[in-house]
Scaffold this active site. Structure first.
Site: not given
Lengths: 244, 244
Positions: B50, B52, B110, B197
């Site tokens: 999911r 952002d 990622y 992050r």
């Protein structure tokens, strides 16, 4: 009056081109407005090349005059902080009085990017012409060879343009391949209006088999825009560098 | 019911994230609406991750079920022609009944991109975090070494998240440099909310000298989000690939 030279990069997508005009925002209009704000007097910039709406630049060169003594590094920094996110000043220097961004230019390099993959482009969609048809790059390269040197490029000049001398000297022209991305890189002492985009539109006809290499050569010799291919879309074009 | 697996790429800039919601357009919402239109029945997609708001994907994986017998190549083509220009289906295949984009995933990769140059980014401005301060990449690499392996990453989980098991296994994590572009590439068997992050925000503190490598290690061990650095902005993050 100081003469300041700057190198600009921009994404042309949201602009009505480089040159100031009444309808729609332009690179020149915005840069001039922000410089006038910083320097406290109306500023006119001269650009090396008048890129069209949707055309990008990695190395546009401009110059302007000012009596304001603000250090050039401060002008550079202030301008970048005021300009929108799709325009960036790469460099700014004080230069000699004779320097003229347009008339002093010896030659310029443009690139034209084509995405020849099976799927439409995603991340670079504003910077390439999506052309999924099969291309014979060998044939395109043969046609490119005819472009190099001093030639009359009238067949590749936009119809209705009033330029008497349509002879330009192409110093180099090459085709780069990187996966599905094909990039034409061309350097010349000058470019006629729409010249690169008309060359690309015609080269694609050579590549897709609709035109022979011999025909391409003939079209150049006949100095007749109506014989050449269509104008390739603006977004694939980028002013890479200007040399003095 | 057929089970269709698709690989999606998208630019997240204009979206309120992957997951369907009432406020703002989402990747899931748009893909489902277009699939429902093509297949003539309401379609629900399951996504592997999911992402952002503002986060991108080069290899998001989704699956959905349909009784419609339209060949998968046609679904693929029709969907790409209906989707907006910032979402693209890279691949679509019919897969086995057991396949679940989220639960079947073994690990994901990622990337997080940082522009560490002196000038703000232009052409890639929606895909990087502009961080012009000087960074000690050697120190960042030392801290990264502590991340690899199975660890409790609670310190890097968004505050207020209710996940009991905060242990994840990082299979690899590396820092790539390309001129002023610095890219963290991390693969793990799962990611906590905001984990990448928050790791990046903390690594930047190590890089700029505000935190020692030893302190970074301590923070990991203390399982306390309040000790770690800030959450790096969304636009630098990209879901690169999901492995099954």
């Amino acid at each position: 009056m100081r003469n300041i030279k700057m190198i600009l990069a921009y994404e042309g997508t949201q602009y009505a081109g480089f040159q100031r005009q009444v309808n729609g925002p332009t690179i020149q209009g915005i840069v001039e407005a922000k410089l006038s704000q910083i320097l406290n007097h109306p500023v006119s910039i001269i650009g090396a090349g008048r890129t069209d709406a949707g055309v990008h630049a990695r190395g546009q060169v401009v110059n302007f005059r000012t009596a304001n003594l603000l250090p050039v590094a401060k002008i550079h920094k202030a301008l970048n902080s005021l300009l929108p996110e799709d325009i960036l000043v790469l460099d700014a220097v004080e230069t000699d009085q004779e320097f003229h961004a347009r008339y002093s230019a010896k030659n310029k390099t443009y690139s034209y990017s084509i995405d020849n993959g099976p799927l439409r482009p995603l991340f670079n969609r504003n910077f390439v012409y999506y052309y999924p048809r099969q291309l014979d790059l060998k044939k395109i390269r043969e046609a490119i060879d005819f472009l190099v040197g001093a030639h009359d490029f009238k067949s590749f000049q936009a119809a209705g343009t009033n330029i008497e001398n349509t002879v330009r000297k192409v110093n180099f022209c090459r085709l780069e391949e990187n996966d599905s991305l094909i990039k034409l890189v061309i350097n010349a002492d000058g470019f006629l209006y729409h010249m690169v985009r008309n060359i690309v539109g015609t080269l694609l006809m050579v590549g897709n088999g609709k035109m022979t290499v011999e025909k391409f050569r003939e079209i150049m010799e006949k100095r007749d825009r109506s014989l050449a291919g269509p104008t390739a879309p603006a977004q694939g074009l980028c002013l890479e560098a200007v040399f003095y």
